[in-house]
Design a protein around this motif. Sequence first.
Motif, short mmCIF file in Angstrom:
data_model
loop_
_atom_site.label_atom_id
_atom_site.label_comp_id
_atom_site.label_asym_id
_atom_site.label_seq_id
_atom_site.Cartn_x
_atom_site.Cartn_y
_atom_site.Cartn_z
N HIS A 136 33.31 38.95 38.68
CA HIS A 136 33.66 37.75 39.14
C HIS A 136 32.62 37.26 40.02
O HIS A 136 31.57 37.53 40.63
N GLU A 174 31.00 38.30 43.57
CA GLU A 174 31.21 39.75 43.84
C GLU A 174 28.99 39.53 43.67
O GLU A 174 29.03 40.43 42.97
N ARG A 196 34.84 33.31 42.34
CA ARG A 196 35.44 34.49 41.42
C ARG A 196 36.00 34.51 40.47
O ARG A 196 34.99 34.81 39.25
N ASP A 249 40.38 34.36 34.66
CA ASP A 249 39.84 35.54 35.38
C ASP A 249 38.88 35.83 33.87
O ASP A 249 39.88 36.65 33.17
N HIS A 294 31.91 45.90 41.95
CA HIS A 294 32.22 44.96 42.04
C HIS A 294 32.97 44.91 43.91
O HIS A 294 32.13 45.95 44.68
N SER A 328 35.53 43.17 47.16
CA SER A 328 36.61 43.02 48.14
C SER A 328 36.50 41.04 47.31
O SER A 328 35.45 40.33 47.04
N THR A 329 38.31 40.94 47.11
CA THR A 329 37.67 38.77 47.19
C THR A 329 37.35 38.68 48.33
O THR A 329 37.29 39.01 49.30
N ARG A 330 36.66 37.15 48.95
CA ARG A 330 36.32 36.17 50.08
C ARG A 330 37.83 36.68 50.80
O ARG A 330 38.80 37.00 51.08
N ALA A 364 32.68 40.01 49.40
CA ALA A 364 32.23 38.75 48.66
C ALA A 364 30.54 38.03 49.14
O ALA A 364 30.99 37.98 50.75
#
Length: 341
Positions: free
Chosen positions: A58, A61, A100, A108, A144, A146-148, A206
């Motif tokens: 992603h 990240e 991402r 993705d 990795h 976490s996401t935004r 991120a």
Amino acid sequence: MADDATFTYNGGKVDPGETQNIRYGISETYLGDPVRIPVTIINGAREGPTVFLSAAAHGDELNGIEVVREVAHEWNLDDLAGTLVCMPVLNVPGFLAQQRYLPIYDRDLNRSFPGHETSTSAKRMAYRIFHNFVEPCDFGLDFHTSTRGRTNTLHVRADMSDPEVARLAQAFGTNIILDGAGPDGTLRGEATRRGTPTITIEMGEAHRFQRELIDEALAGVESVFAEYGLQETPTVRWPGWRTIITDDQEKTWIRADAGGIVDMHHDVGSLVEAGDRICTLTNPFKDDNVTVEAPFTGLLVGVLENPVVYPGNPLCHLVELDERVRRVVERQQSPQSDGGV
């Protein structure tokens, strides 16, 4: 050293005792210019396993990028037994856009493995990465965040029903291992199913480098190297306590039932008791507060960083701890504790 210790990929090879920095073409832009991922291959002079380290599947990240770069370019690997395949940025288009997913149709990359050479753009990219640099390896570490808008405590995700994956996950030395097979299309899941045991390391949020988490992850890589004999000096790491979160234990993403502004009352990694107030949702006038309580006693593995939500947005990721581990964590997080076990 035997000839079969040479690492080969489509277009080149790296002999024992040799290091190569390459930019490997996996696609093309709208203008027909190549899209290349950076790959460093260090083939040690001594025999040993072949290992991949990957990050930024992603594109936003970033923590894992620094982990992989430091291993490849700052560690002394003169005594390496085996081969390292270091891929700090898998999703180059996403990295350049600081988003991402792949900008191409918003796909993705980490749901596109093992890929296909004649399918979508994402699957073609995944195919070239997977078959050249993942499939030849004995095991792998995929980093990795976490996401935004959210953050994770450092933890491992691994299919603990696979003995080789379990060995790798425990060698990395985190407090928390979330047990489960990788979803279809993920690098971890598809590599493991095809004979390359792989774990995911989740760490932080991120869009930033977080030095403390990067250093902890580097210690985990050292521990793995010790477990598998890639280097002689490091020792296998014991984190002080460990819990493996299985399907038998409660775990949940707690979601907002109302929109609003979030006042989070606990940090990521905190232990909360059943009924504790985790956060409060408010409106701009602060006259309609909604309290969110912990449904069970557990550890906050992930929490919201961006303090605004719609109904249904995730607020935190809570996992149950067994009684023994809970007592250890309580002692560590007590204001009077010196951090010991």
